[in-house]
Design a protein around this motif. Structure first.
Motif, PDB file in Angstrom:
ATOM      1  N   PRO A 115       0.799  -1.229   0.000  1.00 56.36           N
ATOM      2  CA  PRO A 115       0.000   0.000   0.000  1.00 56.36           C
ATOM      3  C   PRO A 115       0.826   1.271   0.000  1.00 56.36           C
ATOM      4  O   PRO A 115       0.333   2.333  -0.397  1.00 56.36           O
ATOM      5  N   LEU A 116       2.078   1.182   0.401  1.00 54.78           N
ATOM      6  CA  LEU A 116       2.918   2.369   0.392  1.00 54.78           C
ATOM      7  C   LEU A 116       3.216   2.839  -1.032  1.00 54.78           C
ATOM      8  O   LEU A 116       3.446   4.022  -1.262  1.00 54.78           O
ATOM      9  N   ILE A 117       3.202   1.918  -1.983  1.00 55.67           N
ATOM     10  CA  ILE A 117       3.420   2.304  -3.375  1.00 55.67           C
ATOM     11  C   ILE A 117       2.332   3.273  -3.816  1.00 55.67           C
ATOM     12  O   ILE A 117       2.595   4.307  -4.436  1.00 55.67           O
ATOM     13  N   ARG A 118       1.091   2.941  -3.482  1.00 58.53           N
ATOM     14  CA  ARG A 118      -0.030   3.822  -3.837  1.00 58.53           C
ATOM     15  C   ARG A 118       0.100   5.166  -3.121  1.00 58.53           C
ATOM     16  O   ARG A 118      -0.156   6.219  -3.695  1.00 58.53           O
ATOM     17  N   ALA A 119       0.512   5.123  -1.858  1.00 60.18           N
ATOM     18  CA  ALA A 119       0.648   6.357  -1.090  1.00 60.18           C
ATOM     19  C   ALA A 119       1.712   7.266  -1.693  1.00 60.18           C
ATOM     20  O   ALA A 119       1.533   8.486  -1.771  1.00 60.18           O
ATOM     21  N   ILE A 120       2.817   6.665  -2.135  1.00 59.48           N
ATOM     22  CA  ILE A 120       3.891   7.451  -2.753  1.00 59.48           C
ATOM     23  C   ILE A 120       3.417   8.066  -4.061  1.00 59.48           C
ATOM     24  O   ILE A 120       3.679   9.243  -4.344  1.00 59.48           O
ATOM     25  N   GLU A 121       2.714   7.302  -4.861  1.00 63.31           N
ATOM     26  CA  GLU A 121       2.205   7.816  -6.135  1.00 63.31           C
ATOM     27  C   GLU A 121       1.218   8.958  -5.899  1.00 63.31           C
ATOM     28  O   GLU A 121       1.255   9.973  -6.595  1.00 63.31           O
TER      29      GLU A 121
END
Length: 217
Positions: A115-121
């Motif tokens: 989920p951190l990937i989505r947060a970074i994007e």
């Protein structure tokens, strides 16, 4: 972390505080911040919430992280470093560019639901950033592409892959690997982890058909 928490002086015992306690506090802040960013996204999280979750004062929080941007970027950078460390460990037990490329695809697939990937994007898109923040975001993406760059260079050096512009190859291959999960999410094609794994394996297979030299197989 400081191993000794005491120094014995001529006039008595002096307790050293700060470094070990400070590192533990920072670690706890980061752990709680990750949970909040994952649950709510960057925009909805407040520093007050981080203080409460980590059970620290505002002074302590701002001592370690002067702003929410700084806290989030630290979290993102740490996550990227961990992903790369896990890949380096996995790669060391695999021989050959072809096997390593398939393993890299699997490594991306295993991170599919991070989920951190989505947060970074989302963070990169939701607002304008200073040049310094944009530079750090760029470095995060650059660090993440290191695994791909090293494998492509290895393949060209060994003659397994056709020679070409390495940086263009990195953009194409990393874009392919990162894009698979996004398309799969949008189209709902991947119902389970094994589904996304199949897409990554097929992507590497197609990639090798175009990039592998005749002598490479």
């Amino acid at each position: 972390m400081l191993q000794l928490d005491r120094l014995v002086g001529l006039k008595g015992v002096f307790v050293i505080k700060g470094r070990s306690d400070g590192e533990e506090t920072k670690k706890r802040i980061v752990q709680k911040a990750v949970q909040l960013f994952v649950q709510k996204g960057y925009g909805a999280v407040t520093m007050n919430e981080v203080c409460a979750a980590a059970n620290v004062s505002k002074g302590s929080l701002y001592h370690h992280f002067p702003s929410k941007d700084e806290l989030f970027l630290h979290v993102a950078e740490q996550d990227t470093e961990q992903w790369l460390a896990e890949w380096d460990s996995k790669k060391s037990g695999i021989n050959g560019t072809e096997a390593r490329l398939y393993a890299l695809g699997e490594h991306y697939a295993n991170d599919f639901q991070n989920p951190l990937i989505r947060a970074i994007e989302d963070y990169a898109r939701i607002r304008s950033h200073s040049d310094e923040i944009n530079q750090r975001l760029s470095q995060i993406y650059e660090s993440a592409s290191r695994a791909c760059r090293e494998l492509l260079q290895e393949g060209m050096d060994s003659g397994f892959l056709v020679q070409g512009d390495l940086e263009k190859y990195v953009v194409i291959v990393s874009g392919l690997l990162e894009g698979i999960c996004r398309v799969s999410e949008i189209t709902a094609l991947a119902k389970a982890p094994e589904d996304i794994m199949k897409y990554y394996r097929e992507a590497i297979h197609l990639l090798l058909q175009g990039m592998r030299t005749r002598s490479g197989g």
